[in-house]
Design an enzyme around this catalytic site. Sequence first.
Site, PDB file in Angstrom:
ATOM      1  N   TRP A   1     -20.061  42.633 -24.005  1.00  0.00           N
ATOM      2  CA  TRP A   1     -19.810  42.212 -22.636  1.00  0.00           C
ATOM      3  C   TRP A   1     -19.014  40.897 -22.658  1.00  0.00           C
ATOM      4  O   TRP A   1     -19.302  40.002 -23.440  1.00  0.00           O
ATOM      5  CB  TRP A   1     -21.133  42.011 -21.874  1.00  0.00           C
ATOM      6  CG  TRP A   1     -20.879  41.522 -20.485  1.00  0.00           C
ATOM      7  CD1 TRP A   1     -20.429  42.255 -19.433  1.00  0.00           C
ATOM      8  CD2 TRP A   1     -21.021  40.181 -20.011  1.00  0.00           C
ATOM      9  NE1 TRP A   1     -20.275  41.449 -18.322  1.00  0.00           N
ATOM     10  CE2 TRP A   1     -20.637  40.166 -18.656  1.00  0.00           C
ATOM     11  CE3 TRP A   1     -21.430  38.984 -20.608  1.00  0.00           C
ATOM     12  CZ2 TRP A   1     -20.653  39.007 -17.874  1.00  0.00           C
ATOM     13  CZ3 TRP A   1     -21.448  37.830 -19.838  1.00  0.00           C
ATOM     14  CH2 TRP A   1     -21.062  37.853 -18.484  1.00  0.00           C
TER      15      TRP A   1
ATOM     16  N   ASP B   1     -16.270  43.188  -2.638  1.00  0.00           N
ATOM     17  CA  ASP B   1     -17.076  43.593  -3.798  1.00  0.00           C
ATOM     18  C   ASP B   1     -18.532  43.833  -3.382  1.00  0.00           C
ATOM     19  O   ASP B   1     -18.825  44.126  -2.215  1.00  0.00           O
ATOM     20  CB  ASP B   1     -16.918  42.536  -4.911  1.00  0.00           C
ATOM     21  CG  ASP B   1     -17.025  43.125  -6.306  1.00  0.00           C
ATOM     22  OD1 ASP B   1     -18.164  43.328  -6.766  1.00  0.00           O
ATOM     23  OD2 ASP B   1     -15.988  43.405  -6.939  1.00  0.00           O
TER      24      ASP B   1
ATOM     25  N   ARG C   1     -30.370  44.920 -15.449  1.00  0.00           N
ATOM     26  CA  ARG C   1     -29.881  44.386 -14.185  1.00  0.00           C
ATOM     27  C   ARG C   1     -30.699  44.964 -13.025  1.00  0.00           C
ATOM     28  O   ARG C   1     -30.155  45.343 -11.993  1.00  0.00           O
ATOM     29  CB  ARG C   1     -28.392  44.710 -14.004  1.00  0.00           C
ATOM     30  CG  ARG C   1     -27.657  43.623 -13.242  1.00  0.00           C
ATOM     31  CD  ARG C   1     -26.271  44.053 -12.809  1.00  0.00           C
ATOM     32  NE  ARG C   1     -25.574  42.927 -12.208  1.00  0.00           N
ATOM     33  CZ  ARG C   1     -24.615  43.019 -11.333  1.00  0.00           C
ATOM     34  NH1 ARG C   1     -24.189  44.196 -10.942  1.00  0.00           N
ATOM     35  NH2 ARG C   1     -24.039  41.956 -10.835  1.00  0.00           N
TER      36      ARG C   1
ATOM     37  N   LYS D   1     -13.338  50.478  -5.930  1.00  0.00           N
ATOM     38  CA  LYS D   1     -13.700  49.940  -7.247  1.00  0.00           C
ATOM     39  C   LYS D   1     -15.024  50.586  -7.623  1.00  0.00           C
ATOM     40  O   LYS D   1     -16.062  50.292  -7.044  1.00  0.00           O
ATOM     41  CB  LYS D   1     -13.839  48.419  -7.185  1.00  0.00           C
ATOM     42  CG  LYS D   1     -14.290  47.785  -8.499  1.00  0.00           C
ATOM     43  CD  LYS D   1     -14.372  46.273  -8.403  1.00  0.00           C
ATOM     44  CE  LYS D   1     -14.995  45.664  -9.652  1.00  0.00           C
ATOM     45  NZ  LYS D   1     -15.217  44.224  -9.507  1.00  0.00           N
ATOM     46  N   TRP D   2     -14.974  51.502  -8.580  1.00  0.00           N
ATOM     47  CA  TRP D   2     -16.138  52.326  -8.965  1.00  0.00           C
ATOM     48  C   TRP D   2     -16.783  51.686 -10.193  1.00  0.00           C
ATOM     49  O   TRP D   2     -16.244  51.754 -11.286  1.00  0.00           O
ATOM     50  CB  TRP D   2     -15.662  53.753  -9.265  1.00  0.00           C
ATOM     51  CG  TRP D   2     -16.733  54.748  -9.557  1.00  0.00           C
ATOM     52  CD1 TRP D   2     -17.572  54.771 -10.634  1.00  0.00           C
ATOM     53  CD2 TRP D   2     -17.070  55.900  -8.775  1.00  0.00           C
ATOM     54  NE1 TRP D   2     -18.412  55.859 -10.564  1.00  0.00           N
ATOM     55  CE2 TRP D   2     -18.120  56.573  -9.428  1.00  0.00           C
ATOM     56  CE3 TRP D   2     -16.584  56.438  -7.581  1.00  0.00           C
ATOM     57  CZ2 TRP D   2     -18.689  57.747  -8.945  1.00  0.00           C
ATOM     58  CZ3 TRP D   2     -17.147  57.610  -7.098  1.00  0.00           C
ATOM     59  CH2 TRP D   2     -18.186  58.254  -7.775  1.00  0.00           C
ATOM     60  N   ASP D   3     -17.938  51.081  -9.981  1.00  0.00           N
ATOM     61  CA  ASP D   3     -18.573  50.312 -11.047  1.00  0.00           C
ATOM     62  C   ASP D   3     -19.711  51.113 -11.684  1.00  0.00           C
ATOM     63  O   ASP D   3     -20.217  52.078 -11.099  1.00  0.00           O
ATOM     64  CB  ASP D   3     -19.107  49.003 -10.444  1.00  0.00           C
ATOM     65  CG  ASP D   3     -19.166  47.870 -11.447  1.00  0.00           C
ATOM     66  OD1 ASP D   3     -19.112  48.142 -12.662  1.00  0.00           O
ATOM     67  OD2 ASP D   3     -19.279  46.706 -11.022  1.00  0.00           O
ATOM     68  N   MET D   4     -20.146  50.697 -12.860  1.00  0.00           N
ATOM     69  CA  MET D   4     -21.242  51.358 -13.585  1.00  0.00           C
ATOM     70  C   MET D   4     -21.786  50.314 -14.540  1.00  0.00           C
ATOM     71  O   MET D   4     -21.137  49.991 -15.524  1.00  0.00           O
ATOM     72  CB  MET D   4     -20.649  52.549 -14.346  1.00  0.00           C
ATOM     73  CG  MET D   4     -21.617  53.570 -14.853  1.00  0.00           C
ATOM     74  SD  MET D   4     -22.433  53.096 -16.389  1.00  0.00           S
ATOM     75  CE  MET D   4     -23.064  54.655 -16.911  1.00  0.00           C
ATOM     76  N   ASN D   5     -22.966  49.767 -14.223  1.00  0.00           N
ATOM     77  CA  ASN D   5     -23.345  48.529 -14.877  1.00  0.00           C
ATOM     78  C   ASN D   5     -24.488  48.573 -15.879  1.00  0.00           C
ATOM     79  O   ASN D   5     -25.080  47.533 -16.164  1.00  0.00           O
ATOM     80  CB  ASN D   5     -23.653  47.470 -13.817  1.00  0.00           C
ATOM     81  CG  ASN D   5     -22.369  46.819 -13.322  1.00  0.00           C
ATOM     82  OD1 ASN D   5     -21.499  46.473 -14.117  1.00  0.00           O
ATOM     83  ND2 ASN D   5     -22.226  46.694 -12.017  1.00  0.00           N
TER      84      ASN D   5
ATOM     85  N   CYS E   1     -14.640  50.561 -13.460  1.00  0.00           N
ATOM     86  CA  CYS E   1     -15.222  49.303 -13.925  1.00  0.00           C
ATOM     87  C   CYS E   1     -16.587  49.641 -14.497  1.00  0.00           C
ATOM     88  O   CYS E   1     -17.287  50.500 -13.970  1.00  0.00           O
ATOM     89  CB  CYS E   1     -15.343  48.353 -12.741  1.00  0.00           C
ATOM     90  SG  CYS E   1     -16.198  46.809 -13.104  1.00  0.00           S
TER      91      CYS E   1
ATOM     92  N   ASP F   1     -15.155  41.383 -17.590  1.00  0.00           N
ATOM     93  CA  ASP F   1     -15.675  40.385 -16.649  1.00  0.00           C
ATOM     94  C   ASP F   1     -15.272  38.976 -17.078  1.00  0.00           C
ATOM     95  O   ASP F   1     -15.459  38.023 -16.325  1.00  0.00           O
ATOM     96  CB  ASP F   1     -17.207  40.450 -16.587  1.00  0.00           C
ATOM     97  CG  ASP F   1     -17.695  41.561 -15.660  1.00  0.00           C
ATOM     98  OD1 ASP F   1     -16.863  42.171 -14.970  1.00  0.00           O
ATOM     99  OD2 ASP F   1     -18.916  41.811 -15.631  1.00  0.00           O
TER     100      ASP F   1
HETATM  101  C1  GLA Z   1     -20.003  44.039 -12.394  1.00  0.00           C
HETATM  102  C2  GLA Z   1     -18.494  44.013 -12.320  1.00  0.00           C
HETATM  103  C3  GLA Z   1     -18.055  42.785 -11.534  1.00  0.00           C
HETATM  104  C4  GLA Z   1     -18.694  42.808 -10.152  1.00  0.00           C
HETATM  105  C5  GLA Z   1     -20.202  42.919 -10.271  1.00  0.00           C
HETATM  106  C6  GLA Z   1     -20.838  43.131  -8.920  1.00  0.00           C
HETATM  107  O1  GLA Z   1     -20.489  43.013 -13.187  1.00  0.00           O
HETATM  108  O2  GLA Z   1     -17.940  44.037 -13.591  1.00  0.00           O
HETATM  109  O3  GLA Z   1     -16.644  42.761 -11.418  1.00  0.00           O
HETATM  110  O4  GLA Z   1     -18.180  43.866  -9.401  1.00  0.00           O
HETATM  111  O5  GLA Z   1     -20.584  43.998 -11.095  1.00  0.00           O
HETATM  112  O6  GLA Z   1     -22.212  43.236  -8.979  1.00  0.00           O
END
Ligand code: GLA
Length: 703
Positions: free
Chosen positions: A177, A344, A421, A454-458, A504, A526
């Site tokens: 990361w 965001d 998270r 912006k399609w995120d996956m964390n 993302c 990030d």
């Molecule tokens: C992730 C993304 C960031 C932001 C956060 C929002 O960490 O990489 O760019 O969008 O989530 O919670």
Amino acid sequence: MDSSIIQCLSDRKFWILNTREAAYAFGLNEQKELEHAYWGERLPYESDYQFRDVERIGAPETRNDAVNNEYPAWGGPMFSEPCLKVCFADGVRDLSLEYAGYELLAPNKLMISLRDPHYNLVVRLHYVVHYDFDLIERYAEISNDGADTVRIDSAQSAVWSVPGDHQYRFTHLAGKWAGETQLRQSILDSGRKVIESRRGMTSLQANPWFALDRGLATEDEGKVWFGALAWSGNWKITAEVTPWNQVRITGGLNDFDFTFQLAAGNTFKVPSFTAGFTTHGFGGASRNMHRYQQAVILPKPHASSLRKVLYNSWYATHFDVNEEGQCRLAERAAALGVELFVMDDGWFGKRKDDRAGLGDWYPAPDKFPNGLNPLIERVKSTGMEFGIWVEPEMVNPDSDLYRAHPDWVLHFPNRSRSEMRSQLVLNLARSDVQEFIYSFMHKLLEEHRIDYIKWDMNRPFTEPGWPELPPFQQQEVWLRYVEGLYAILDRLRNAFPKVVFESCASGGGRVDNGILQRTDLAWASDNTNAVDRLAIQEGYSYAYTPGTMSCWVTDGWPDLLSLPYRFHISMMGVLGIGANLNEWNEEEMEVARQMIATYKDIRHIVQKGLQYRLNSPREGPLTAVQYVTEDKRESVVFFSVTHREHVSPWPNVYLRGLNPAAAYRVDGSKRVLSGQCLMSNGIQADLGRFYASKLVRLQAQAQ
Ligand code: GLA
């Protein structure tokens, strides 16, 4: 000699796949095995393409170490990495694939059929020649033509054999990361080196791309074999040096914790693995991949258009979003010339921080009492497009969605559900979960004038159970999740073809040729520190086109790294701004205005042109990256100094890819220099101070 792209020498049962500069050959050997023969520069005569002489091999157990099979099945004396390993219904785990025929499906498409004579398992090997890019795409289809279910234990897309009896250097991308796509190189020694993901996603830690050279290739010259998998889930690439010094790269679905039940009458398609050969070094390898991604991989219709300059509110507001605050930022952004405003995280459900609300995809009533449309209309009235952040694959346990559907997440009964998270992973393999995601996304896009997602996956997978399925089938989740994700994205793109999608995953955790068939760009990291970014962006560019690389200017280290410096580094991909614009003074706003205007002038060169990495940030204080249009008439070079080291005099930097005979006007000087001079004599960066940067433009003069 025959000028076809694919030459089928039927008498010999031998195939030669030609690209502009390379050739790939294989055929049936005397033992009727499908054997790889050659991969390298094109050879003058058909008769040049021959199998290695392996007469000397005595003991059968060494045969698979010496003979490079095109798609080795695990069966008989077989001790190296197989492409396919299965278990038949009667417990037999010995697979024998015999040649069953071939078909030329198109001038650049070949299919070879193999069949297990007893069990009627059919494997179709597909080859697609991307002639102009010196690339060959391979994938396999496995069909169960027998009467009983077959369990697949390992399914690889392809094995790539390079000329043996040489020592090779293996180049790959590793990271973590905030430190993705770091270039790693090591000499391959006897045995296997594996790079992989077991996290359910492509991963921040490793990327499904490789390159091989003989330790001598440079950025500009030398033989490089390279390739990338089109898969966004668990993947594996194995580099193997056999005891007989044969060197192979096998890649496909990760077989770790994986089995797949292939029912009678069904076909299973293994994702593609595209690879190439070049004599133009690592730069040539990257440019071929970039051009292929631009022409073949990236989704239509956006692939041919230019990505917009965006503003993203994340670093400015974090979860504290509301209509007034977003509008204030939007007005500031619009005044800079930004073209797309992206809100965001934080706009939905009870999302005040990362501990709640994920899964509840309705506008937070306290933040947006009248919904999102008033904000969207106000943003649009500034002339900008509107985009929004979503993380559809996840749920916070503290959410209405989870309270209603605790069974929708990946989990094992009697085990805790590990949170990362504060979130759990929805099981996208389930059709009800797919329907849920598709319908809330459909509603969001239908009810709002949204231009960008912006399609995120964390987080990665843990406890990857799917309790509704019989135990023997649950391991299919690794595969079916990704198929579910792809299906949702494909349906959404189909329903909303104008919407641009960004991939993302906590930064660059999901960048690969599979997701890039469904998303138009990707967030590389990030980490937005401009100096750290140079290495991340360089690594990214080894495998992926800068035309997909989203890069933001943020507020990091403003005392050391000037605003122009931060801009220059973000202008090397798809420029965005992620800073808190409320805190920028007029002078900073003016610098940004000029930088954005300049970027709009040059972005066609950066996003669609050919990239040349002139000086690497890994090698010294001065980084230089050049971009040239296909017609060689325009070029731009970014110089940046990264070290607090005294560099004097400034070194000459030798440009690349120009037309030697053309006369170029060099930005900032009245001089006109020939392309030959710029490449052979170079130009001096002349940056003057530490952490300085410069953008130099070149324009060919009319002849
Ligand atoms: C992730 C993304 C960031 C932001 C956060 C929002 O960490 O990489 O760019 O969008 O989530 O919670």
